[in-house]
Structure formats: structure tokens, C-alpha cells
Design an enzyme around this catalytic site. Structure first.
Site, PDB file in Angstrom:
ATOM      1  CG  ASP A   1      -1.982  -0.957   1.288  1.00  0.00           C
ATOM      2  OD1 ASP A   1      -2.042  -1.815   0.388  1.00  0.00           O
ATOM      3  OD2 ASP A   1      -2.810  -0.897   2.215  1.00  0.00           O
TER       4      ASP A   1
ATOM      5  CG  HIS B   1       2.369  -8.774   0.310  1.00  0.00           C
ATOM      6  ND1 HIS B   1       1.729  -9.881   0.823  1.00  0.00           N
ATOM      7  CD2 HIS B   1       2.177  -7.781   1.226  1.00  0.00           C
ATOM      8  CE1 HIS B   1       1.168  -9.573   1.983  1.00  0.00           C
ATOM      9  NE2 HIS B   1       1.437  -8.302   2.255  1.00  0.00           N
TER      10      HIS B   1
ATOM     11  CB  SER C   1       9.963   2.499   4.952  1.00  0.00           C
ATOM     12  OG  SER C   1      11.316   2.342   4.580  1.00  0.00           O
TER      13      SER C   1
END
Length: 303
Positions: free
Chosen positions: A117, A173, A260
Site C-alpha cells: 500500500d 509482498h 518507508s
């Protein structure tokens, strides 16, 4: 350079929105004021400050911050596996897992998924990235990877940045299926990776603590996946098993507290990033994406 609010495009509605940035005044001081820069270079970029804050976020008392953080950032806790009362620390909340079905992973193997995201920028040629960042801000793949041979492999390729804000889901992911290498760690500083900081100095990516691994795929060739540490990020944790075959959407790892960045590098001519993302990038605007969402296609599919 003038300080400006961070704006991004909501992909679903097409609207330009203004990002709510925790500690924005603090970032303005550090990156846009002379005394702030002194504090940044002497203290903030150092490991001990981020490590200290990371340890504080591991304490039970830090749970007190969770309800306020959820409310201020409009976080949808219905997506979380755990309820607010179940978290053992703020970091436990920060690295929360999502319920099955909270994110949709594109099933088409020729489609590239977002690894996280966040807000995305994409450059179809890494050598031409100064439409958004300061002109003359030199970025060296060799310095970034500390490996000239590997840098040469990705020269002229596609460069994708997915920036995670503190309020985002902080697990990352795999964007495609393939064989994954071990993760190489490169020590560095802990500058902020906020757009405010990156606009001032794109070389932060070459100066911050970072890790990278290679995902060897049938559809996109070799993809270099890199995770960048930042101010107040307590650490980067890889949860995958190296030298195995992984599926698109499988968890790769997570960031502890702080915003980050995930970076993806593609060999030249291997991927076609979605038109809206490229056009927004050229206009200096990030695009909001979610983990698993389609962000591009293999060159084979796009032809």
C-alpha cells in the site's frame, strides 16, 4: 526550494488529494531550514535515534498511542486480523496482518501487482527521472546497489518507487511469481523518505540503510526488489525463505514503525507500467495504490 504540501491522485476517483503527514512541521524544519539541516546531519540521520524510538514502540505502554493514531489517520480496523485491544505494543499494531480478502491480488500472471500500500512513482527509463526531482540530482545505480555489474544489467530500465506513509499497511509482498534470492543488506543512514526529503535529495536512496533481492520471473525477467530504511523505522524484517519459488501476493516482509519505501527495478523492455501512473509521475504527482493492485503488464501482454 519552496515547501509544498504533498499531493497525490486517488486512482479510483481521479481526484487530487492532499496527504496528511504526521510530523510535517518537523520535516519542514529539518529539510527546509538551516538549523534543521544541522540537527538532521548531526542527530536525526543516525541509527541510534531510530533504534531508540523503535524500542519505545515495542513497550506495552506504547499501546496508548494506537486509538488516537487510528482515529487521526482514518485506518480501517475491519481489515485487521487483530482488534485494537489485542495488540501488545504500537509496533505490534504497526505490522498488523490483514484479513484474507482485504486486498485483491490480480490472478493474471502477465500483470504486475503493487508490492505494498502506498503512493507510487514510475520512470520508464531510470536515466530520465528529473521531471519530479531536482534537476541535477545525480542518482547512481552503482552506488545504490554497490555492485557495478548488477547496475549495468538494469541501466536504462524501469524504476518504480512505492512510498509507504506511517498510516499505511506496512507489510510488503511479491509483485509477481518467481524464484527469489537471498536479501543483501547495505548499511546506511536513516534519513526520512518522505516526498519532502526526496525532492530535496534523491541520493537519499543511495545513503539510507537498504536491502535488496532478485526475483527471477518468467513474465518480467529479473526484478530487483529493494526495501529502504528511514527515520524512525525500527527495522526491516524479511519473512520469506530465500532460494525458493514464491507466488504473486505472498508476503516478503515488513517494516517496523515509520514510513518507508519499496523500490522495484526492471531490465529495459521487460515491463509496461500503467499509463495513468506514468502520466501522473510526469506531472510530479504520486498515485495511491494498494497491495496486489495491477500497476503494469509484461511487454508481451501490452503488445
Amino acid at each position: 526550494m519552496k515547501f509544498e504540501k504533498i499531493k497525490y491522485r486517488d486512482r479510483k476517483t481521479g481526484e487530487i488529494k492532499e496527504e496528511k503527514v504526521p510530523g510535517e512541521d518537523y520535516l519542514k524544519f529539518l529539510y527546509y531550514k538551516p538549523f534543521g539541516k544541522l540537527a538532521l546531519e548531526s542527530l536525526v540521520k543516525r541509527k541510534f535515534l531510530s533504534s531508540l524510538y523503535g524500542r519505545m514502540m515495542n513497550k506495552k505502554k506504547s499501546c496508548e498511542k494506537i486509538p488516537i493514531f487510528v482515529q487521526e489517520n482514518n485506518i480501517n480496523m475491519k481489515e485487521s486480523v487483530k482488534n485494537i485491544e489485542e495488540f501488545q505494543s504500537f509496533n505490534d499494531f504497526f505490522i498488523r496482518k490483514l484479513r484474507k480478502g482485504a486486498r485483491t491480488i490480480s490472478e493474471n500472471t502477465e500483470e504486475l501487482s503493487s508490492p505494498a500500500d502506498g503512493k507510487i512513482l514510475a520512470y520508464e527509463n531510470i536515466d530520465k527521472k528529473d521531471q519530479f526531482f531536482l534537476k541535477g540530482s545525480k542518482f547512481s545505480l552503482g552506488e545504490f546497489l554497490r555492485d557495478d555489474k548488477l547496475a549495468h544489467k538494469f541501466q536504462g530500465g524501469t524504476f518504480v518507487i512505492v512510498r509507504l506513509a506511517p498510516s499505511d499497511y506496512h507489510r510488503f509482498h511479491f509483485p509477481a511469481s518467481g524464484s527469489i534470492s537471498d536479501s543483501k543488506k547495505i548499511e546506511g543512514y536513516y534519513y526520512s523518505v518522505s516526498t519532502h526529503a526526496i525532492k530535496k535529495n534523491f541520493m537519499i536512496f543511495c545513503e539510507n540503510k537498504r536491502e535488496y533481492s532478485i526475483l527471477d520471473t518468467k513474465e518480467f525477467g529479473e526484478i530487483l526488489l529493494s526495501e529502504i530504511g528511514a527515520t524512525m523505522v525500527g527495522g526491516i524484517r524479511q519473512t520469506y525463505i530465500p532460494e525458493t519459488h514464491v507466488q504473486k501476493g505472498d508476503e516478503k516482509g515488513y517494516f517496523y514503525f515509520g514510513g518507508s519505501t519499496c523500490i522495484m527495478l526492471f531490465e529495459k523492455g521487460k515491463v509496461k507500467i500503467d499509463k495513468d501512473i506514468v502520466e501522473n509521475t510526469l506531472q510530479g504527482v504520486e498515485t495511491k495504490v494498494y497491495m496486489g493492485e495491477k500497476i503494469g503488464s509484461s511487454v508481451k501482454l501490452s503488445h
